[in-house]
Design a protein around this motif. Structure first.
Motif, short mmCIF file in Angstrom:
data_model
loop_
_atom_site.label_atom_id
_atom_site.label_comp_id
_atom_site.label_asym_id
_atom_site.label_seq_id
_atom_site.Cartn_x
_atom_site.Cartn_y
_atom_site.Cartn_z
N TYR A 112 7.35 -29.20 2.26
CA TYR A 112 6.80 -30.53 2.52
C TYR A 112 5.62 -30.43 3.48
O TYR A 112 5.55 -29.50 4.31
CB TYR A 112 7.86 -31.44 3.16
CG TYR A 112 8.79 -32.10 2.18
CD1 TYR A 112 8.56 -33.41 1.78
CD2 TYR A 112 9.89 -31.44 1.67
CE1 TYR A 112 9.41 -34.06 0.89
CE2 TYR A 112 10.76 -32.06 0.77
CZ TYR A 112 10.51 -33.37 0.39
OH TYR A 112 11.35 -33.99 -0.51
N LYS A 113 4.73 -31.41 3.39
CA LYS A 113 3.73 -31.57 4.44
C LYS A 113 4.06 -32.84 5.23
O LYS A 113 4.31 -33.91 4.65
CB LYS A 113 2.31 -31.62 3.88
CG LYS A 113 2.05 -32.60 2.76
CD LYS A 113 0.62 -32.41 2.26
CE LYS A 113 0.32 -33.33 1.08
NZ LYS A 113 -1.05 -33.10 0.54
N CYS A 153 12.64 -32.11 -4.95
CA CYS A 153 13.64 -32.11 -3.88
C CYS A 153 14.37 -33.45 -3.85
O CYS A 153 13.74 -34.51 -3.95
CB CYS A 153 12.96 -31.85 -2.54
SG CYS A 153 14.09 -31.84 -1.13
N THR A 175 3.76 -28.19 8.32
CA THR A 175 4.36 -27.75 7.06
C THR A 175 5.83 -27.48 7.32
O THR A 175 6.19 -26.86 8.32
CB THR A 175 3.68 -26.47 6.54
OG1 THR A 175 2.26 -26.69 6.47
CG2 THR A 175 4.19 -26.11 5.16
N ASN A 226 10.04 -38.45 -1.41
CA ASN A 226 8.83 -38.56 -0.61
C ASN A 226 8.84 -39.80 0.26
O ASN A 226 9.43 -40.83 -0.09
CB ASN A 226 7.59 -38.60 -1.51
CG ASN A 226 7.29 -37.26 -2.13
OD1 ASN A 226 7.36 -36.23 -1.47
ND2 ASN A 226 6.95 -37.26 -3.42
N GLN A 279 6.34 -33.97 -0.52
CA GLN A 279 6.66 -32.67 -1.10
C GLN A 279 5.44 -32.06 -1.78
O GLN A 279 4.67 -32.75 -2.46
CB GLN A 279 7.80 -32.78 -2.12
CG GLN A 279 8.23 -31.41 -2.66
CD GLN A 279 9.30 -31.51 -3.73
OE1 GLN A 279 9.80 -32.60 -4.03
NE2 GLN A 279 9.66 -30.39 -4.32
N TYR A 337 12.26 -25.91 -0.61
CA TYR A 337 11.23 -26.90 -0.93
C TYR A 337 10.25 -26.93 0.24
O TYR A 337 10.64 -26.74 1.40
CB TYR A 337 11.85 -28.29 -1.10
CG TYR A 337 12.99 -28.34 -2.11
CD1 TYR A 337 12.74 -28.59 -3.46
CD2 TYR A 337 14.31 -28.15 -1.70
CE1 TYR A 337 13.78 -28.63 -4.38
CE2 TYR A 337 15.36 -28.19 -2.61
CZ TYR A 337 15.08 -28.44 -3.95
OH TYR A 337 16.12 -28.47 -4.85
N PHE A 372 5.79 -37.90 4.73
CA PHE A 372 6.58 -36.69 4.46
C PHE A 372 6.54 -36.47 2.95
O PHE A 372 7.27 -37.11 2.19
CB PHE A 372 8.01 -36.88 4.97
CG PHE A 372 8.82 -35.62 5.00
CD1 PHE A 372 8.44 -34.54 5.78
CD2 PHE A 372 10.00 -35.51 4.26
CE1 PHE A 372 9.20 -33.37 5.82
CE2 PHE A 372 10.76 -34.36 4.29
CZ PHE A 372 10.36 -33.30 5.09
#
Length: 420
Positions: A369-370, A326, A378, A330, A336, A367, A334
């Motif tokens: 992300y966490k 993405c 999420t 990162n 990916q 995409y 945050f």
């Protein structure tokens, strides 16, 4: 605004309007008994116009002075009340419809019986350049023949459906949607037993065809709520439906339309979703454990081991594949999700269905992300050109994040956009 202009009744009962827009422009409409003819002035002569004069009975009284309001009220009251009531929901081609009935009084019966059908014919005539006499002839046919001309389907059910439809504002957009939707026999059959059909239901089916014949659609539209409320509500249902379809495929099940159509309310929909999430994540947990146990097995022996693991590694070919990166990149909090293994682990840890999103991510449609702080969440992000949209943002068990988490995510997106 008409309060800055002049509206008055002429000697013969016609409505005369003078628009003050730098220079005076005049038009007049003859009264009901004279056929609602529409005239404009050119070089001191009144010229008959075939154009629609615009919204006719939906004027806002606040835009008039008292004398103007009296003139408009006297003029409008010449139109029979049942006819005014029949056309009151149409904001598009209302004047043309009134003018047609004024000039062809024999059409009053079909207008009062089937106002929606008459309006659809008038709208269609505007695109097809039909004359008023041709429209009048068509409206004297049997209603099944009229709908056949409009939609290519001769159907009594379609006639009934047209009568059942509750328009929101009778706009050109609603006409175009009806023209498209009512050519579909599935739509006609789906609403056969409904007492009335909201345009909201048709808009939902237009966007999400799998709601055709759905009991959820019948039971969950709230008539006294706004169209925006209902569309947002069904957008949420649609998201759950999409997840169910993905879980269904991931669990290697055969598609069964009855499963979806039988769901009666949002509670049942959520219950089925949660049941399948549990089943899917249990499957993923076993698959990842089996993969971990085979890490030390030589590659030339691994295929045979997989074949003997009772399908725990059905998606083994995806486990080691990286997803597209993405552009957001990162941050410390945050991060990916990079591959299918991480995606499955995220779904298991958060107890939701994100583990079934592999194909979407591989195709770069979105995409995942966490978010680690201020809450563990999420996030699904879509990027189309310069537009970034967050399509899903969920805590564990699909719970809603706090305002602080929303603010944090907005700041992350804003910071990325400012850098680019």
């Amino acid at each position: 605004m008409l309060d800055q202009n002049r509206v008055e009744l002429g000697d013969s009962g016609e409505l005369v309007v003078t628009l003050r827009s730098g220079y005076d422009t005049q038009f007049k409409i003859t009264n009901w008994s004279d056929g609602l003819q529409f005239f404009t002035v050119e070089e001191d002569r009144w010229l008959l116009e075939e154009e629609d004069a615009g919204i006719f009975l939906a004027s806002d009284e606040d835009n008039y002075g008292s004398e103007q309001r009296d003139a408009v009220e006297l003029f409008v009251n010449e139109i029979p009340l049942p006819i005014r009531q029949a056309v009151s929901c149409f904001s598009y081609k209302q004047f043309s419809l009134l003018r047609l009935v004024a000039q062809y009084p024999k059409l009053e019966a079909i207008l009062l019986r089937s106002p929606n059908l008459c309006w659809l014919v008038i709208c269609f005539a505007g695109y097809a350049n039909w004359s008023a006499s041709k429209v009048a002839k068509i409206l004297q046919l049997k209603r099944a023949n009229i709908v056949e001309i409009l939609f290519g389907i001769k159907s009594k059910r379609l006639v009934k459906l047209v009568n059942k439809i509750k328009l929101i504002n009778g706009s050109e957009g609603e006409y175009l949607l009806l023209l498209k939707m009512l050519k579909d026999t599935r739509v006609i059959n789906a609403f056969n037993h409904w007492k009335s059909v909201s345009m909201i239901a048709l808009r939902i089916i237009h966007k999400r065809p799998y709601f055709i014949n759905s009991k959820l659609l019948l039971n969950e539209i709230i008539a006294d709520k706004s169209i925006q409320h209902n569309l947002i509500r069904f957008a949420n249902f649609s998201e759950t439906y999409d997840d169910l379809h993905r879980l269904h495929r991931a669990l290697d099940k055969t598609f069964e339309p009855k499963v979806w159509l039988a769901i009666k309310d949002s509670q049942k929909l959520t219950q089925l979703h949660d049941k399948w999430v549990t089943r899917f994540n249990n499957s993923e947990r076993g698959r990842l454990a089996a993969l971990e146990a085979m890490r030390d097995i030589p590659p030339f022996l691994r295929r045979n081991a997989i074949d003997n693991t009772e399908n725990l590694l059905i998606n083994d070919e995806l486990l080691e594949v990286d997803f597209p990166i993405c552009p957001i990149g990162n941050l410390p909090t945050f991060i990916q999700i990079k591959n299918c293994t991480e995606l499955s682990e995220e779904g298991i840890f958060m107890n939701h269905c994100v583990g079934s999103y592999s194909r979407i991510l591989l195709e770069e449609r979105s995409y995942i992300y966490k978010l680690l702080s201020p809450e563990r969440a999420t996030v699904e992000v879509k990027i189309r050109g310069e537009k970034i949209s967050v399509t899903q943002f969920k805590l564990a068990n699909n719970k809603k994040p706090s305002p602080e988490s929303y603010a944090c995510l907005r700041q992350i997106i804003t910071d990325f956009q400012s850098r680019n």
